[in-house]
Design a protein around this motif. Structure first.
Motif, PDB file in Angstrom:
ATOM      1  N   ARG A   3      -6.222   6.309 -12.012  1.00 41.31           N
ATOM      2  CA  ARG A   3      -4.751   6.208 -11.353  1.00 41.31           C
ATOM      3  C   ARG A   3      -4.602   6.040  -9.889  1.00 41.31           C
ATOM      4  O   ARG A   3      -3.449   5.743  -9.679  1.00 41.31           O
ATOM      5  CB  ARG A   3      -4.321   7.795 -11.844  1.00 41.31           C
ATOM      6  N   ILE A   4      -5.595   6.058  -9.162  1.00 40.76           N
ATOM      7  CA  ILE A   4      -5.549   5.723  -7.871  1.00 40.76           C
ATOM      8  C   ILE A   4      -6.612   4.733  -7.441  1.00 40.76           C
ATOM      9  O   ILE A   4      -7.667   4.895  -7.946  1.00 40.76           O
ATOM     10  CB  ILE A   4      -5.463   7.099  -6.746  1.00 40.76           C
ATOM     11  N   GLU A   5      -6.514   4.139  -6.153  1.00 37.39           N
ATOM     12  CA  GLU A   5      -7.578   3.351  -5.597  1.00 37.39           C
ATOM     13  C   GLU A   5      -8.391   4.117  -4.781  1.00 37.39           C
ATOM     14  O   GLU A   5      -9.696   4.060  -5.110  1.00 37.39           O
ATOM     15  CB  GLU A   5      -6.919   2.072  -5.060  1.00 37.39           C
ATOM     16  N   SER A  41       1.088  -1.234   0.158  1.00 36.12           N
ATOM     17  CA  SER A  41       0.027   0.070  -0.074  1.00 36.12           C
ATOM     18  C   SER A  41       0.885   1.215  -0.014  1.00 36.12           C
ATOM     19  O   SER A  41       1.897   1.303   0.693  1.00 36.12           O
ATOM     20  CB  SER A  41      -0.981  -0.213   1.036  1.00 36.12           C
ATOM     21  N   TRP A  42       0.415   2.112  -0.827  1.00 39.68           N
ATOM     22  CA  TRP A  42       1.238   3.368  -1.009  1.00 39.68           C
ATOM     23  C   TRP A  42       0.388   4.819  -1.240  1.00 39.68           C
ATOM     24  O   TRP A  42      -0.531   4.558  -1.851  1.00 39.68           O
ATOM     25  CB  TRP A  42       2.080   3.259  -1.905  1.00 39.68           C
ATOM     26  N   LEU A  43       0.575   5.740  -0.162  1.00 41.79           N
ATOM     27  CA  LEU A  43      -0.068   6.905  -0.162  1.00 41.79           C
ATOM     28  C   LEU A  43       0.776   8.086  -0.957  1.00 41.79           C
ATOM     29  O   LEU A  43       1.634   8.302  -0.501  1.00 41.79           O
ATOM     30  CB  LEU A  43      -0.376   7.405   1.133  1.00 41.79           C
ATOM     31  N   ASP A  44      -0.018   8.675  -1.912  1.00 46.95           N
ATOM     32  CA  ASP A  44       0.828   9.784  -2.706  1.00 46.95           C
ATOM     33  C   ASP A  44       0.184  10.975  -1.994  1.00 46.95           C
ATOM     34  O   ASP A  44      -0.955  11.192  -2.300  1.00 46.95           O
ATOM     35  CB  ASP A  44       0.929   9.582  -4.221  1.00 46.95           C
ATOM     36  N   VAL A  45       0.995  12.044  -1.500  1.00 46.16           N
ATOM     37  CA  VAL A  45       0.265  13.124  -0.677  1.00 46.16           C
ATOM     38  C   VAL A  45       0.852  14.251  -1.665  1.00 46.16           C
ATOM     39  O   VAL A  45       1.768  14.314  -2.364  1.00 46.16           O
ATOM     40  CB  VAL A  45       1.135  13.332   0.667  1.00 46.16           C
ATOM     41  N   GLY A  46      -0.381  15.032  -1.858  1.00 50.88           N
ATOM     42  CA  GLY A  46      -0.191  15.935  -3.012  1.00 50.88           C
ATOM     43  C   GLY A  46      -0.174  15.740  -4.308  1.00 50.88           C
ATOM     44  O   GLY A  46       0.276  16.124  -5.434  1.00 50.88           O
ATOM     45  N   THR A  47      -0.972  14.605  -4.524  1.00 47.40           N
ATOM     46  CA  THR A  47      -0.957  13.817  -5.967  1.00 47.40           C
ATOM     47  C   THR A  47      -1.531  14.708  -6.924  1.00 47.40           C
ATOM     48  O   THR A  47      -1.376  14.133  -8.110  1.00 47.40           O
ATOM     49  CB  THR A  47      -2.011  12.365  -5.578  1.00 47.40           C
ATOM     50  N   GLY A  48      -2.378  15.657  -6.754  1.00 45.25           N
ATOM     51  CA  GLY A  48      -2.930  16.100  -8.075  1.00 45.25           C
ATOM     52  C   GLY A  48      -3.947  15.422  -8.861  1.00 45.25           C
ATOM     53  O   GLY A  48      -4.742  14.700  -8.200  1.00 45.25           O
ATOM     54  N   HIS A  49      -3.429  15.320 -10.298  1.00 45.48           N
ATOM     55  CA  HIS A  49      -4.134  14.574 -11.025  1.00 45.48           C
ATOM     56  C   HIS A  49      -3.743  13.110 -11.062  1.00 45.48           C
ATOM     57  O   HIS A  49      -4.080  12.333 -11.875  1.00 45.48           O
ATOM     58  CB  HIS A  49      -3.926  14.859 -12.386  1.00 45.48           C
ATOM     59  N   GLY A  50      -2.741  12.614 -10.035  1.00 44.31           N
ATOM     60  CA  GLY A  50      -2.309  11.406  -9.871  1.00 44.31           C
ATOM     61  C   GLY A  50      -1.469  10.854 -10.960  1.00 44.31           C
ATOM     62  O   GLY A  50      -1.138   9.726 -11.316  1.00 44.31           O
TER      63      GLY A  50
END
Length: 327
Positions: free
Chosen positions: A148-150, A107-116
């Protein structure tokens, strides 16, 4: 809502006379700059602490004005091409690959992902990882709709409600050119450690205020990016902060994160400041192409010197460690 001069506007907080990072009072102004890219009215000051090197917007925008940063529209086309498009896939793939020696994340969280964009590219490297995204704007919802994200989480990571909901869920948290936009970078780092599992990894990429282009280009250095960039943090400051939070810093890198756009970006900002018409922009196309070629051609050399304009830190939260306090 409109912006005016920072020293007498209701959209700026009172000017600080101390460093928000170390508390020292030895400040100097690095630049006073407008926003030619999006043509936001007003002038913005960027100060530097002479003791720790922390560089920050001073006075800072109010919470209302900070929220308006993301609603003022797109930058001038020439600036957007330089800042947004060039090498973004290569840089995102390199950041994702940097995690290969340290983690096999579920599992991975991208912070400040915008449009992914980052999770979309990182999936090419980590095919079996589930990527979630967090952003302060509705763009994160569109990133989820685009596949692009779950999961999409809208808000600030340091918000106690969001931190509590995500606590201990992730093997990796990434902040790729996010911390410089945060009103409180320390709070964001503490929250990132809270949502990591014990033994999880934090990946951070940010502009480097020690970059020699900041001095050479002054107002025209694109990394100042006023009024959106609130804090530019020297690498040693982030390393020490993460260590103080109990993390092991397992890698730092100033070469791969370098973005070859300094000269081209400066020229684009000059054209935007002149409010260049289409004919002038077209006439300058050969000059822009030459600047771009110079940026790219010099990148392998500059990335090894003080002209490197960004850095990456990978830190590990010790296995079995308690969650970081967000107080």
């Amino acid at each position: 809502m409109s912006f005016h001069e920072p020293f007498h506007t209701p959209f700026h907080e009172p000017r600080r006379d101390d460093c928000p990072w170390c508390g020292a009072r030895r400040l100097r102004t690095r630049v006073r700059t407008p926003d030619p890219g999006r043509r936001t009215p007003g002038t913005f000051a960027v100060d530097e602490c002479r003791d720790c090197g922390h560089t920050f917007q001073n006075p800072r925008l109010t919470e209302e004005a900070l929220a308006a940063r993301d609603t003022r529209g797109r930058p001038a086309p020439s600036v957007e091409r330089v800042l947004g498009a060039r090498g973004i896939r290569r840089r995102h793939r390199a950041a994702a690959r940097a995690m290969l020696p340290y983690a096999e994340p579920e599992s991975w969280l991208d912070v400040g992902t915008g449009h992914g964009q980052f999770p979309e590219i990182a999936k090419e490297v980590h095919a079996y990882t589930s990527f979630d995204g967090l952003d302060a704007t509705p763009r994160v919802q569109r990133a989820r709709a685009a596949g692009r994200i779950e999961e999409a989480h809208q808000g600030l990571l340091a918000d106690p409600e969001i931190t509590g909901r995500l606590r201990g869920r992730y093997d990796v948290v990434s902040m790729v050119h996010h911390l410089e936009h945060s009103p409180d970078p320390r709070a964001e780092l503490r929250a990132a450690l809270d949502v990591l599992r014990p033994g999880g990894h934090l990946l951070v990429e940010v502009p480097d205020p020690a970059c020699a282009f900041g001095t050479l280009l002054g107002t025209w250095w694109v990394a100042y990016d006023q009024p959106r960039h609130l804090h530019l943090m020297p690498r040693r400051n982030l390393v020490r902060e993460l260590q103080a939070q109990g993390c092991e810093v397992v890698a730092t890198d100033r070469r791969a994160p370098h973005i070859p756009y300094d000269l081209t970006g400066a020229l684009c900002l000059v054209l935007a400041r002149l409010r260049a018409r289409t004919a002038l922009t077209r006439a300058c196309a050969p000059l822009l192409a030459s600047a771009a070629a110079l940026d790219i051609g010099l990148a392998p050399l500059l990335s090894r010197t003080r002209f490197s304009n960004a850095y990456r830190i990978i830190a590990r939260r010790p296995a079995g460690s308690p969650a970081a306090s967000t107080a």
